[in-house]
Scaffold this active site. Structure first.
Site, mmCIF file in Angstrom:
data_model
loop_
_atom_site.group_PDB
_atom_site.id
_atom_site.type_symbol
_atom_site.label_atom_id
_atom_site.label_comp_id
_atom_site.label_asym_id
_atom_site.label_seq_id
_atom_site.Cartn_x
_atom_site.Cartn_y
_atom_site.Cartn_z
ATOM 1 N N LYS A 1 0.819 -1.220 0.000
ATOM 2 C CA LYS A 1 0.000 0.000 0.000
ATOM 3 C C LYS A 1 0.851 1.269 0.000
ATOM 4 O O LYS A 1 0.606 2.175 -0.769
ATOM 5 C CB LYS A 1 -0.867 0.073 1.271
ATOM 6 C CG LYS A 1 -1.982 -0.903 1.370
ATOM 7 C CD LYS A 1 -2.888 -0.570 2.557
ATOM 8 C CE LYS A 1 -2.218 -0.303 3.878
ATOM 9 N NZ LYS A 1 -1.622 -1.408 4.604
ATOM 10 N N ARG B 1 -9.243 1.585 9.996
ATOM 11 C CA ARG B 1 -8.821 0.230 10.328
ATOM 12 C C ARG B 1 -9.888 -0.520 11.118
ATOM 13 O O ARG B 1 -9.714 -1.708 11.388
ATOM 14 C CB ARG B 1 -7.559 0.285 11.175
ATOM 15 C CG ARG B 1 -6.259 -0.036 10.437
ATOM 16 C CD ARG B 1 -5.159 0.023 11.468
ATOM 17 N NE ARG B 1 -3.913 -0.581 11.098
ATOM 18 C CZ ARG B 1 -2.930 0.009 10.417
ATOM 19 N NH1 ARG B 1 -3.099 1.207 9.930
ATOM 20 N NH2 ARG B 1 -1.792 -0.612 10.218
ATOM 21 N N ARG C 1 11.709 -6.173 5.533
ATOM 22 C CA ARG C 1 11.670 -4.725 5.711
ATOM 23 C C ARG C 1 12.212 -4.328 7.094
ATOM 24 O O ARG C 1 12.911 -3.322 7.232
ATOM 25 C CB ARG C 1 10.235 -4.223 5.539
ATOM 26 C CG ARG C 1 10.104 -2.716 5.674
ATOM 27 C CD ARG C 1 8.718 -2.227 5.359
ATOM 28 N NE ARG C 1 7.804 -2.418 6.475
ATOM 29 C CZ ARG C 1 6.505 -2.121 6.433
ATOM 30 N NH1 ARG C 1 5.963 -1.674 5.326
ATOM 31 N NH2 ARG C 1 5.744 -2.298 7.482
ATOM 32 N N ARG D 1 13.178 -1.431 11.572
ATOM 33 C CA ARG D 1 11.909 -1.114 12.232
ATOM 34 C C ARG D 1 11.710 -2.051 13.407
ATOM 35 O O ARG D 1 11.393 -3.221 13.240
ATOM 36 C CB ARG D 1 10.745 -1.220 11.234
ATOM 37 C CG ARG D 1 10.654 0.014 10.372
ATOM 38 C CD ARG D 1 9.635 -0.126 9.290
ATOM 39 N NE ARG D 1 8.274 -0.231 9.799
ATOM 40 C CZ ARG D 1 7.216 0.234 9.133
ATOM 41 N NH1 ARG D 1 7.378 0.846 7.989
ATOM 42 N NH2 ARG D 1 6.018 0.065 9.613
ATOM 43 N N ARG E 1 -0.448 -8.010 14.279
ATOM 44 C CA ARG E 1 -1.011 -6.994 13.385
ATOM 45 C C ARG E 1 -1.802 -7.629 12.243
ATOM 46 O O ARG E 1 -2.842 -7.114 11.844
ATOM 47 C CB ARG E 1 0.094 -6.093 12.843
ATOM 48 C CG ARG E 1 0.642 -5.176 13.944
ATOM 49 C CD ARG E 1 1.483 -4.068 13.381
ATOM 50 N NE ARG E 1 2.452 -4.615 12.447
ATOM 51 C CZ ARG E 1 3.691 -4.188 12.320
ATOM 52 N NH1 ARG E 1 4.112 -3.206 13.059
ATOM 53 N NH2 ARG E 1 4.490 -4.742 11.462
HETATM 54 P P1 AMP Z 1 1.115 1.138 9.618
HETATM 55 O O1 AMP Z 1 2.356 1.876 9.323
HETATM 56 O O2 AMP Z 1 -0.094 1.638 8.846
HETATM 57 O O3 AMP Z 1 1.293 -0.324 9.457
HETATM 58 O O4 AMP Z 1 0.744 1.402 11.154
HETATM 59 C C1 AMP Z 1 1.642 1.102 12.193
HETATM 60 C C2 AMP Z 1 0.902 1.025 13.517
HETATM 61 O O5 AMP Z 1 0.278 2.275 13.808
HETATM 62 C C3 AMP Z 1 -0.239 0.008 13.589
HETATM 63 O O6 AMP Z 1 0.225 -1.283 13.883
HETATM 64 C C4 AMP Z 1 -1.093 0.604 14.697
HETATM 65 O O7 AMP Z 1 -0.544 0.355 15.971
HETATM 66 C C5 AMP Z 1 -0.965 2.094 14.460
HETATM 67 N N1 AMP Z 1 -2.043 2.594 13.551
HETATM 68 C C6 AMP Z 1 -1.870 3.153 12.315
HETATM 69 N N2 AMP Z 1 -3.052 3.511 11.788
HETATM 70 C C7 AMP Z 1 -3.992 3.183 12.697
HETATM 71 C C8 AMP Z 1 -5.415 3.277 12.738
HETATM 72 N N3 AMP Z 1 -6.104 3.801 11.710
HETATM 73 N N4 AMP Z 1 -6.060 2.811 13.850
HETATM 74 C C9 AMP Z 1 -5.382 2.303 14.884
HETATM 75 N N5 AMP Z 1 -4.051 2.154 14.916
HETATM 76 C C10 AMP Z 1 -3.346 2.598 13.834
#
Ligand code: AMP
Length: 192
Positions: A13, A88, A127, A133, A144
């Protein structure tokens, strides 16, 4: 053009969002990046969400909804935006619907990037090594992905009902995926 990207972590994405941003000049709004920035800058929000990101859990809906509401009020979204990582949960999707209808806008297209968990896991582990990370440990990745299936995947049906959902197979090269994304976006642009 208002674009929403759904898909598990590792499905590409973020990479596609950056390509869309480059090609169509609309901002990439990635909630994960916004949260990681807040953590790096040690803001109040950052301190609150740090342990949540580290464990792979989801940040509470009200915090996320406020964050996105503020972001969508910025003038750079006037011509459109690419949402990546939000909504989400069903509550976030309902809040987004309400926010958009308040400002008289709607999602032009919703992409669902599909990728088997095993391949997503392999990509995320790679990654984690490359980008250092620390939130990408095998346990956190599994959590996740589980939360994606539980909380986020049901949103696909929500958007399918609106008739603007496009499924994308994520297990291909970046260029192959982008050419399909581009075709779909060009169709949307031609309609508007
Ligand atoms: P991402 O980079 O989108 O994979 O997000 C990394 C982390 O940020 C996720 O595992 C969540 O802990 C938090 N996070 C990001 N977006 C959201 C969202 N819309 N709702 C809740 N937690 C989020």
């Amino acid at each position: 053009m208002n674009v929403l990207l759904l898909g598990p972590q590792g499905s590409g994405k973020g990479t596609q969002a950056k390509r869309i941003q480059g090609e169509y000049g609309i901002p990439h709004i990635a909630t994960g990046d916004m949260l990681r920035n807040a953590i790096a800058q040690e803001t109040q929000l950052g301190r609150k969400v740090k342990p949540i990101l580290e464990s792979g859990e989801l940040v509470p809906d009200d915090l996320m909804i406020d964050l996105i509401r503020e972001r969508l009020e910025q003038p750079d979204t006037a011509e459109g935006f690419i949402l990546d990582g939000f909504p989400r949960t069903p509550a976030q999707a309902d809040a987004l619907d309400a926010m958009l209808s308040e400002i008289g806008r709607e999602l032009s297209i919703v992409f669902e990037f599909q990728l088997p968990d095993q391949i997503a896991t392999e990509r995320l582990l790679r990654r984690a090594e490359l980008e250092n990370r620390t939130d990408d440990t095998p346990e956190v990745i599994a959590r996740r992905l589980a939360l994606y299936h539980e909380q986020t995947e049901p949103l696909v049906e929500h958007y399918r009902a609106h008739g603007n959902l496009v499924g994308i197979h994520g297990d291909r090269t970046v260029n192959e995926v982008f050419s399909e994304v581009q075709q779909a976006l060009d169709q949307v642009a031609a309609r508007s």
